[in-house]
Design a protein around this motif. Structure first.
Motif, mmCIF file in Angstrom:
data_model
loop_
_atom_site.group_PDB
_atom_site.id
_atom_site.type_symbol
_atom_site.label_atom_id
_atom_site.label_comp_id
_atom_site.label_asym_id
_atom_site.label_seq_id
_atom_site.Cartn_x
_atom_site.Cartn_y
_atom_site.Cartn_z
ATOM 1 N N ALA A 1 94.940 -14.986 4.778
ATOM 2 C CA ALA A 1 94.332 -15.550 3.572
ATOM 3 C C ALA A 1 93.322 -14.606 2.933
ATOM 4 O O ALA A 1 93.018 -14.730 1.746
ATOM 5 N N VAL A 2 92.797 -13.652 3.678
ATOM 6 C CA VAL A 2 91.771 -12.730 3.179
ATOM 7 C C VAL A 2 92.453 -11.506 2.574
ATOM 8 O O VAL A 2 93.165 -10.779 3.252
ATOM 9 N N THR A 3 92.218 -11.280 1.283
ATOM 10 C CA THR A 3 92.785 -10.087 0.641
ATOM 11 C C THR A 3 91.826 -8.913 0.704
ATOM 12 O O THR A 3 92.249 -7.769 0.726
ATOM 13 N N SER A 4 90.521 -9.191 0.740
ATOM 14 C CA SER A 4 89.544 -8.124 0.926
ATOM 15 C C SER A 4 88.238 -8.714 1.440
ATOM 16 O O SER A 4 87.885 -9.852 1.136
ATOM 17 N N ALA A 5 87.562 -7.911 2.238
ATOM 18 C CA ALA A 5 86.247 -8.282 2.750
ATOM 19 C C ALA A 5 85.445 -6.996 2.868
ATOM 20 O O ALA A 5 85.983 -5.957 3.276
ATOM 21 N N LEU B 1 89.945 -14.261 -1.296
ATOM 22 C CA LEU B 1 91.089 -14.904 -0.658
ATOM 23 C C LEU B 1 92.301 -14.871 -1.574
ATOM 24 O O LEU B 1 92.175 -14.738 -2.802
ATOM 25 N N ARG B 2 93.475 -15.041 -0.992
ATOM 26 C CA ARG B 2 94.692 -15.191 -1.793
ATOM 27 C C ARG B 2 94.487 -16.391 -2.712
ATOM 28 O O ARG B 2 93.876 -17.368 -2.329
ATOM 29 N N GLY B 3 94.967 -16.298 -3.908
ATOM 30 C CA GLY B 3 94.790 -17.369 -4.870
ATOM 31 C C GLY B 3 93.565 -17.164 -5.756
ATOM 32 O O GLY B 3 93.362 -17.897 -6.710
ATOM 33 N N GLY B 4 92.726 -16.174 -5.416
ATOM 34 C CA GLY B 4 91.612 -15.826 -6.297
ATOM 35 C C GLY B 4 90.243 -16.372 -5.921
ATOM 36 O O GLY B 4 89.264 -16.084 -6.607
ATOM 37 N N THR B 5 90.128 -17.149 -4.863
ATOM 38 C CA THR B 5 88.809 -17.655 -4.473
ATOM 39 C C THR B 5 87.959 -16.493 -3.969
ATOM 40 O O THR B 5 88.427 -15.639 -3.223
ATOM 41 N N ARG B 6 86.690 -16.488 -4.413
ATOM 42 C CA ARG B 6 85.756 -15.433 -4.034
ATOM 43 C C ARG B 6 84.504 -16.045 -3.424
ATOM 44 O O ARG B 6 84.077 -17.130 -3.822
ATOM 45 N N VAL C 1 78.008 -19.506 2.570
ATOM 46 C CA VAL C 1 78.487 -19.086 1.259
ATOM 47 C C VAL C 1 77.380 -19.368 0.249
ATOM 48 O O VAL C 1 76.883 -20.493 0.158
ATOM 49 N N ASP C 2 76.965 -18.338 -0.466
ATOM 50 C CA ASP C 2 75.908 -18.473 -1.470
ATOM 51 C C ASP C 2 76.469 -18.654 -2.878
ATOM 52 O O ASP C 2 75.924 -19.418 -3.671
ATOM 53 N N VAL C 3 77.539 -17.936 -3.173
ATOM 54 C CA VAL C 3 78.148 -17.982 -4.505
ATOM 55 C C VAL C 3 79.658 -18.031 -4.325
ATOM 56 O O VAL C 3 80.218 -17.294 -3.511
ATOM 57 N N THR C 4 80.319 -18.920 -5.070
ATOM 58 C CA THR C 4 81.776 -19.008 -5.032
ATOM 59 C C THR C 4 82.304 -19.504 -6.371
ATOM 60 O O THR C 4 81.570 -20.105 -7.156
#
Length: 157
Positions: free
Chosen positions: A50-54, A65-70, A88-91
């Motif tokens: 599910a993680v595209t970048s970290a 994440l996949r689907g665009g969630t940040r 999580v501080d900002v999403t």
């Protein structure tokens, strides 16, 4: 649109209105699992589908994440091989008000029992959607931890 969430602490793991808890035993020792979680942040996309970048940031981590969630996250605990937790501080996830994730690592024979707790607060539709997503999140956790275990085994070989 990104929104700032309520800044909660580690105690939120126990008091959150919604808690999803998943566990699995892996062959890797706790120290190796902890290293992959807390120190090899950029490696998450290699084992957690599910993680595209970290990547590390000044306050902790930035995750996509996949689907665009940040997520922009603050690491709450990363000083022992037993617990890794972040808030999580900002999403851009709609309806979220507060989120904390905790990874608890317990020795299990020669391996590790990995427990992931996803603690959340949000609007009624957000909480409802998370309850519906429980099975999928459990599958994603199981697949990710299995992939991590394979990755750690091949690195050790």
């Amino acid at each position: 649109m990104a929104r700032r969430l309520r800044p909660v602490g580690l105690d939120f793991i126990r008091t959150a209105p919604l808690r999803l808890v998943f566990a699995r035993v892996v062959a890797a020792p706790p120290e190796a699992v902890f290293h992959a979680l807390a120190e090899d942040v950029e490696g998450w996309s290699e084992w957690f589908w599910a993680v595209t970048s970290a990547r590390r940031s000044d306050s902790g981590r930035e995750v996509r994440l996949r689907g665009g969630t940040r997520f922009q996250e603050t690491v709450l605990v990363a000083d022992s091989p037993e617990v890794y937790a972040y808030r999580v501080d900002v999403t851009n996830a709609p309806g979220a008000r507060a989120l904390v994730e905790e990874w608890r690592l317990t020795p299990d024979g020669t391996g590790t029992r990995v427990q992931w707790t996803f603690a959340a607060d949000g609007s009624a539709p957000f909480r409802f959607a998370l309850r519906l997503a429980r099975v999928g999140m459990g599958r994603a956790f199981r697949d990710a931890v299995t992939a991590l275990d394979r990755r750690l085994a091949s690195a050790a070989a």
